[in-house]
Design an enzyme around this catalytic site. Sequence first.
Site, PDB file in Angstrom:
ATOM      1  N   TYR A  59       0.906  -1.247  -0.030  1.00  0.00           N
ATOM      2  CA  TYR A  59      -0.082   0.016   0.019  1.00  0.00           C
ATOM      3  C   TYR A  59       0.876   1.330   0.110  1.00  0.00           C
ATOM      4  O   TYR A  59       1.623   1.482   0.919  1.00  0.00           O
ATOM      5  CB  TYR A  59      -0.838   0.202   0.989  1.00  0.00           C
ATOM      6  CG  TYR A  59      -1.848  -1.027   1.153  1.00  0.00           C
ATOM      7  CD1 TYR A  59      -2.364  -1.868  -0.229  1.00  0.00           C
ATOM      8  CD2 TYR A  59      -2.831  -1.451   2.237  1.00  0.00           C
ATOM      9  CE1 TYR A  59      -3.607  -2.680   0.069  1.00  0.00           C
ATOM     10  CE2 TYR A  59      -3.622  -2.448   2.289  1.00  0.00           C
ATOM     11  CZ  TYR A  59      -4.057  -3.157   1.347  1.00  0.00           C
ATOM     12  OH  TYR A  59      -4.793  -3.811   1.306  1.00  0.00           O
TER      13      TYR A  59
HETATM   14  N1  LIG Z   1      -6.884  -8.155   0.412  1.00  0.00           N
HETATM   15  C1  LIG Z   1      -7.442  -7.517  -0.867  1.00  0.00           C
HETATM   16  O1  LIG Z   1      -6.839  -7.749  -1.903  1.00  0.00           O
HETATM   17  C2  LIG Z   1      -7.776  -6.210  -0.580  1.00  0.00           C
HETATM   18  C3  LIG Z   1      -8.257  -5.421  -1.535  1.00  0.00           C
HETATM   19  C4  LIG Z   1      -8.876  -4.143  -1.264  1.00  0.00           C
HETATM   20  C5  LIG Z   1      -8.827  -3.511   0.036  1.00  0.00           C
HETATM   21  N2  LIG Z   1      -8.324  -4.378   0.835  1.00  0.00           N
HETATM   22  C6  LIG Z   1      -8.425  -3.878   2.329  1.00  0.00           C
HETATM   23  O2  LIG Z   1      -9.963  -3.682   2.670  1.00  0.00           O
HETATM   24  C7  LIG Z   1      -9.733  -2.238   3.068  1.00  0.00           C
HETATM   25  C8  LIG Z   1     -11.153  -1.430   2.454  1.00  0.00           C
HETATM   26  O3  LIG Z   1     -11.351  -1.540   1.071  1.00  0.00           O
HETATM   27  P1  LIG Z   1     -11.922  -0.410   0.440  1.00  0.00           P
HETATM   28  O4  LIG Z   1     -11.070   0.514   0.629  1.00  0.00           O
HETATM   29  O5  LIG Z   1     -12.012  -0.814  -1.103  1.00  0.00           O
HETATM   30  O6  LIG Z   1     -13.413  -0.432   1.025  1.00  0.00           O
HETATM   31  P2  LIG Z   1     -14.735   0.149   0.683  1.00  0.00           P
HETATM   32  O7  LIG Z   1     -15.539   0.564   2.102  1.00  0.00           O
HETATM   33  O8  LIG Z   1     -15.409  -0.443  -0.237  1.00  0.00           O
HETATM   34  O9  LIG Z   1     -14.199   1.586  -0.056  1.00  0.00           O
HETATM   35  C9  LIG Z   1     -13.907   2.642   0.571  1.00  0.00           C
HETATM   36  C10 LIG Z   1     -13.619   4.122  -0.204  1.00  0.00           C
HETATM   37  O10 LIG Z   1     -15.217   4.167  -0.457  1.00  0.00           O
HETATM   38  C11 LIG Z   1     -15.378   5.733  -0.363  1.00  0.00           C
HETATM   39  N3  LIG Z   1     -16.301   5.727   0.809  1.00  0.00           N
HETATM   40  C12 LIG Z   1     -16.431   5.121   1.909  1.00  0.00           C
HETATM   41  N4  LIG Z   1     -16.955   5.565   2.764  1.00  0.00           N
HETATM   42  C13 LIG Z   1     -17.970   6.749   2.260  1.00  0.00           C
HETATM   43  C14 LIG Z   1     -18.926   7.442   2.511  1.00  0.00           C
HETATM   44  N5  LIG Z   1     -19.530   7.122   3.764  1.00  0.00           N
HETATM   45  N6  LIG Z   1     -19.355   8.310   1.525  1.00  0.00           N
HETATM   46  C15 LIG Z   1     -18.795   8.409   0.532  1.00  0.00           C
HETATM   47  N7  LIG Z   1     -17.803   7.632   0.171  1.00  0.00           N
HETATM   48  C16 LIG Z   1     -17.378   6.646   1.078  1.00  0.00           C
HETATM   49  C17 LIG Z   1     -14.067   6.408  -0.045  1.00  0.00           C
HETATM   50  O11 LIG Z   1     -13.238   6.674  -1.562  1.00  0.00           O
HETATM   51  P3  LIG Z   1     -13.369   7.894  -2.234  1.00  0.00           P
HETATM   52  O12 LIG Z   1     -13.642   9.090  -1.054  1.00  0.00           O
HETATM   53  O13 LIG Z   1     -11.995   8.101  -2.749  1.00  0.00           O
HETATM   54  O14 LIG Z   1     -14.595   7.770  -3.261  1.00  0.00           O
HETATM   55  C18 LIG Z   1     -13.142   5.103   0.466  1.00  0.00           C
HETATM   56  O15 LIG Z   1     -11.862   5.167   0.499  1.00  0.00           O
HETATM   57  C19 LIG Z   1      -8.661  -1.599   2.303  1.00  0.00           C
HETATM   58  O16 LIG Z   1      -8.187  -0.454   3.285  1.00  0.00           O
HETATM   59  C20 LIG Z   1      -7.558  -2.764   2.602  1.00  0.00           C
HETATM   60  O17 LIG Z   1      -7.312  -2.641   3.969  1.00  0.00           O
HETATM   61  C21 LIG Z   1      -7.807  -5.626   0.732  1.00  0.00           C
END
Ligand SMILES: NC(=O)c1ccc[n+]([C@@H]2O[C@H](COP(=O)([O-])OP(=O)(O)OC[C@H]3O[C@@H](n4cnc5c(N)ncnc54)[C@H](OP(=O)(O)O)[C@@H]3O)[C@@H](O)[C@H]2O)c1
Length: 358
Positions: A59
């Site tokens: 990351y």
């Molecule tokens: N193992 C793997 O392969 C893998 C892959 C992906 C992620 N992960 C892990 O999973 C965690 C979470 O994944 P993710 O970040 O993709 O989760 P997510 O909850 O699906 O997306 C988070 C993103 O959505 C937007 N967001 C979140 N809450 C919001 C709200 N209340 N209102 C409006 N926009 C909102 C923000 O992006 P914007 O503001 O930029 O739009 C935020 O960065 C990562 O940090 C990582 O630790 C693991």
Amino acid sequence: MNLTDFRTLGRSGLVVSPLALGTMTFGPGEWGADEANSRAIFDAYRDAGGNFIDTSDIYSGGESERLVGRFIADAGARDEIVLATKFGFNASASPLTASQGGGGNPHAGGAGAKNIHRALDASLKRLGTDYIDLYWMHIWDGVTPVEEILQTLGDLVRAGKIRYFGFSDMPAWVGCKAATIATERRVPGPIAMQLEYSLVARDVEAEHFPVAREGGMGIMPWSPLAGGFLSGKYRREDTSGTGRLSGANPFGDSKFTDRNWDILEAAQTVAAEVERPVAQVALAWTLARPGVASTLIGASKVSQIESNVAATGLRLSDEQLARLDEASAPAPTFSTVLTSPDIRRMVFGGRAVTGWGE
Ligand SMILES: NC(=O)c1ccc[n+]([C@@H]2O[C@H](COP(=O)([O-])OP(=O)(O)OC[C@H]3O[C@@H](n4cnc5c(N)ncnc54)[C@H](OP(=O)(O)O)[C@@H]3O)[C@@H](O)[C@H]2O)c1
């Protein structure tokens, strides 16, 4: 429920919050959060009672680990926090270099013993700690034998460098084989699976969920909001300039499909009924799924984390959950058809039979 409604992760003694803080956004990058912003997100999660922090060696090119290590040290909270990081993706080559046919060191990625030892030593240095609570295989490389992965990670448990390990992004059979060998040999096995899982990504229910239950592994969904799609901030007519998904999607598939818009609409109807943001409805659905131990949430702003954490206090009715299940039901697969109630009834002469743990 709240963040101090602790539970064990899989069949283990590791005690975690129902929502884990994902730090993929920490550090520079197109949709990243700078240091001050990342610190505010970290503090907001901790202030709400959360104890489970997830990062990875890749990351922001390692910057996420550096920031997480600094925040934990500044808070003097190493003993309270369950710190998870990952190995597996290649540290020497950008995806672009790889797609151009080379340039990287094959020993700087994968699940072979040589890379795991290299990756762990580098992560410990960046995190400023001498042990990892939960060490994830970020992705299976498709070649390293499961026996070797178990041996290497088990040795690291015995050496005290990691406390537990889990598998992310791998075929279900890899998790099943590892859990089976570990049980039979009475050696440490994986305690959790980290998988993409949300209202719009339910494929893993077919094979991974049964393997997790059978193998004593807790499920940790990633992208429970489908990268922000399920926050409802994107519009069908125009998805530009809104957030992470407006740019190039790092995970390939577009979230903007007709099927996904329809699922979002169903979630928005429920959100209107309970007078909560639709993101909280999507998270509450995930939290309520059988087998889900702790759900990863990500944020680019502190207001997002504050709002998303409140999903723990939202209890949807059985009828609302059933409506969301139906609207988002995945297409049947060979194995889900084989294990359907209709087939079971046929096998048992028209009788309903309930299995152990059902
Ligand atoms: N193992 C793997 O392969 C893998 C892959 C992906 C992620 N992960 C892990 O999973 C965690 C979470 O994944 P993710 O970040 O993709 O989760 P997510 O909850 O699906 O997306 C988070 C993103 O959505 C937007 N967001 C979140 N809450 C919001 C709200 N209340 N209102 C409006 N926009 C909102 C923000 O992006 P914007 O503001 O930029 O739009 C935020 O960065 C990562 O940090 C990582 O630790 C693991």
